[in-house]
Design a protein around this motif. Structure first.
Motif, PDB file in Angstrom:
ATOM      1  N   LEU A 122       0.807  -1.205   0.000  1.00  0.00           N
ATOM      2  CA  LEU A 122       0.000   0.000   0.000  1.00  0.00           C
ATOM      3  C   LEU A 122       0.850   1.268   0.000  1.00  0.00           C
ATOM      4  CD1 LEU A 122      -2.712  -0.986   2.641  1.00  0.00           C
ATOM      5  CD2 LEU A 122      -2.811  -1.248   0.157  1.00  0.00           C
ATOM      6  N   ARG A 123       2.053   1.156   0.554  1.00  0.00           N
ATOM      7  CA  ARG A 123       3.001   2.273   0.540  1.00  0.00           C
ATOM      8  C   ARG A 123       4.390   1.701   0.326  1.00  0.00           C
ATOM      9  NH1 ARG A 123       3.739   5.785   5.909  1.00  0.00           N
ATOM     10  NH2 ARG A 123       4.894   3.928   6.566  1.00  0.00           N
ATOM     11  N   PRO A 124       5.082   2.082  -0.746  1.00  0.00           N
ATOM     12  CA  PRO A 124       6.418   1.521  -0.992  1.00  0.00           C
ATOM     13  C   PRO A 124       7.446   2.076  -0.021  1.00  0.00           C
ATOM     14  CG  PRO A 124       5.887   3.170  -2.645  1.00  0.00           C
ATOM     15  CD  PRO A 124       4.654   2.996  -1.812  1.00  0.00           C
ATOM     16  N   GLY A 125       8.456   1.267   0.240  1.00  0.00           N
ATOM     17  CA  GLY A 125       9.537   1.674   1.131  1.00  0.00           C
ATOM     18  C   GLY A 125      10.762   0.829   0.891  1.00  0.00           C
ATOM     19  N   ILE A 162       1.484  -4.382  -6.041  1.00  0.00           N
ATOM     20  CA  ILE A 162       1.521  -3.050  -5.444  1.00  0.00           C
ATOM     21  C   ILE A 162       0.289  -2.281  -5.866  1.00  0.00           C
ATOM     22  CG2 ILE A 162       2.960  -2.129  -7.309  1.00  0.00           C
ATOM     23  CD1 ILE A 162       4.268  -0.403  -4.978  1.00  0.00           C
ATOM     24  N   ASP A 163      -0.328  -1.604  -4.918  1.00  0.00           N
ATOM     25  CA  ASP A 163      -1.528  -0.817  -5.184  1.00  0.00           C
ATOM     26  C   ASP A 163      -1.103   0.591  -5.584  1.00  0.00           C
ATOM     27  OD1 ASP A 163      -4.445   0.119  -3.156  1.00  0.00           O
ATOM     28  OD2 ASP A 163      -3.966   0.419  -5.262  1.00  0.00           O
ATOM     29  N   GLU A 211      15.694  16.001  -9.101  1.00  0.00           N
ATOM     30  CA  GLU A 211      15.875  15.045 -10.191  1.00  0.00           C
ATOM     31  C   GLU A 211      15.001  13.809  -9.980  1.00  0.00           C
ATOM     32  OE1 GLU A 211      19.484  12.655 -12.520  1.00  0.00           O
ATOM     33  OE2 GLU A 211      19.894  13.721 -10.637  1.00  0.00           O
ATOM     34  N   ALA A 212      14.362  13.338 -11.065  1.00  0.00           N
ATOM     35  CA  ALA A 212      13.586  12.098 -11.020  1.00  0.00           C
ATOM     36  C   ALA A 212      14.525  10.900 -11.168  1.00  0.00           C
ATOM     37  CB  ALA A 212      12.548  12.091 -12.136  1.00  0.00           C
ATOM     38  N   PHE A 213      14.154   9.790 -10.524  1.00  0.00           N
ATOM     39  CA  PHE A 213      14.960   8.575 -10.551  1.00  0.00           C
ATOM     40  C   PHE A 213      14.162   7.420 -11.141  1.00  0.00           C
ATOM     41  CE2 PHE A 213      17.011  11.278  -7.532  1.00  0.00           C
ATOM     42  CZ  PHE A 213      18.356  10.969  -7.609  1.00  0.00           C
ATOM     43  N   GLY A 239      13.747   2.700  -5.929  1.00  0.00           N
ATOM     44  CA  GLY A 239      13.359   3.890  -6.681  1.00  0.00           C
ATOM     45  C   GLY A 239      11.859   4.126  -6.685  1.00  0.00           C
ATOM     46  N   LEU A 240      11.072   3.064  -6.548  1.00  0.00           N
ATOM     47  CA  LEU A 240       9.616   3.217  -6.493  1.00  0.00           C
ATOM     48  C   LEU A 240       9.214   4.036  -5.269  1.00  0.00           C
ATOM     49  CD1 LEU A 240       6.854   2.435  -7.730  1.00  0.00           C
ATOM     50  CD2 LEU A 240       6.873   0.446  -6.217  1.00  0.00           C
ATOM     51  N   ALA A 241       9.814   3.731  -4.113  1.00  0.00           N
ATOM     52  CA  ALA A 241       9.512   4.484  -2.888  1.00  0.00           C
ATOM     53  C   ALA A 241      10.031   5.916  -2.983  1.00  0.00           C
ATOM     54  CB  ALA A 241      10.128   3.778  -1.685  1.00  0.00           C
ATOM     55  N   ILE A 242      11.219   6.079  -3.555  1.00  0.00           N
ATOM     56  CA  ILE A 242      11.786   7.421  -3.720  1.00  0.00           C
ATOM     57  C   ILE A 242      10.863   8.287  -4.565  1.00  0.00           C
ATOM     58  CG2 ILE A 242      13.670   8.702  -4.817  1.00  0.00           C
ATOM     59  CD1 ILE A 242      15.520   6.359  -3.961  1.00  0.00           C
TER      60      ILE A 242
END
Length: 343
Positions: free
Chosen positions: A194-197, A213-214, A319-321, A327-330
């Motif tokens: 529900l929340r990436p980390g 992943i939602d 900057e986007a990663f 990187g999904l959580a970032i």
């Protein structure tokens, strides 16, 4: 109210007795975890938990995480089949993973936003675990910031937001991970993030291959299952944008943007690769680390946003990663910090 700061040195956990006294009487204490600093209350005391929402300015339909110190608390606070939970707990606890499970009757409704589920985490930080253990009860704790602001990763930032609002802050230094925990829903047939980390989808699929992943947004009339799903989060005071494209495109976009906004004070948060190719004396630059070291990037995001706000920049460009792995959580946090605005 005067806010006191105490520092834990050389594993001197005896100093935590004053924090336990404050929690025991139904008041609030901010404390470090390995992810971000948390704003804690006795998780079984609804009146104490209500103070968290008041101090943060947090809506009460936004669920809280209960932090625990051992597996016994997991069993006491949840109900139903715990098979998957125990498998994941053996692998990733103590650590930056929160599990959403069916709640037991011990959990107050104020913790769950009225849902029949509860979010539980066993933190890796020894100060946090010792505090919970000494209290003898779970500690309810969202991030120790004013709602909507970047989460605090040190005691200084926590003090800036909560000075005069809580009695005590425990200074345990800078946090290691720098992003909030991965939240995994175990109430469905297969695990859903529900929340990436820091515990990534790839890591989860090594254990449960059908995990997903939602990515859907929670609409205004829905009650979120997880902290961080519904309301605006992580926003700096300055206007903020994401910078995407190839390295050369990023450099060109940045150069043009600075020329077009020559009357503004601009802050840049970017990779070592980007900043090595870009030089401008009129900007404030924060090196997040190399592209390939996403652990370092993650640990610097919230601190970087706060540092640029302290320098009173008008605009922040981040900057986007890549959205693979951590990187999904970032990018989840950066999209929310910038309101999903791109250059």
């Amino acid at each position: 109210m005067k806010t006191k700061i105490i520092k834990v040195k050389d594993d001197n956990f005896n100093i935590l007795s004053q924090a336990v006294e404050i929690l025991d009487r139904g008041d609030l204490v901010a404390f470090p975890t390995e992810t971000v600093y948390g704003l804690g209350a006795d998780g079984l005391n609804p009146q104490a938990v209500e103070k968290i929402f008041l101090a943060k300015g947090r809506p009460q339909d936004n669920p809280l995480i209960l932090h625990i110190s051992d597996f016994r608390m997991l069993e006491d606070l949840s109900s139903g089949d715990l098979t998957k939970a125990k498998i994941l707990a053996e692998k990733f606890w103590p650590g930056p993973m929160t599990l959403v499970l069916k709640k037991s009757n011990l959990v107050p409704d104020i913790i769950t936003g009225g849902l029949d589920t509860v979010a539980l985490r066993l933190p890796a930080n020894e100060i946090a675990r010792n505090l919970i253990r000494k209290l003898g009860r779970p500690i309810a704790a969202p991030s120790a910031n004013i709602s909507g602001r970047p989460s605090p990763t040190d005691a200084r930032t926590t003090f800036e937001d909560l000075d005069g609002k809580i009695p005590l802050i425990i200074d345990g230094g800078s946090t290691r991970v720098g992003l909030e925990s991965t939240v995994i829903d175990l109430t469905e047939d297969e695990p859903v993030i529900l929340r990436p980390g820091a515990i990534t989808l790839e890591m989860l699929r090594e254990i449960f291959p059908s995990s997903s992943i939602d990515l859907s947004l929670v609409s205004a009339d829905q009650v979120p299952k997880s902290p961080g799903q519904k309301y605006k989060h992580y926003a700096p005071k300055a206007e903020a944008y994401l910078l995407k494209g190839s390295l050369l495109e990023k450099v060109n976009k940045l150069s043009d943007f600075i020329k077009e906004n020559s009357d503004k004070k601009i802050g840049i948060m970017g990779s070592s690769q980007l900043l090595s190719l870009f030089q401008a004396s009129q900007i404030e630059a924060i090196d997040l680390g190399p592209w390939e070291d996403l652990d370092q990037v993650a640990s610097k995001i919230f601190k970087g946003l706060r540092d640029l706000d302290r320098k009173n920049v008008d605009i922040i460009v981040v900057e986007a990663f890549s959205e693979a792995g951590l990187g999904l959580a970032i990018m989840n946090r950066l999209k929310k910090s910038t309101g999903n605005k791109y250059l």
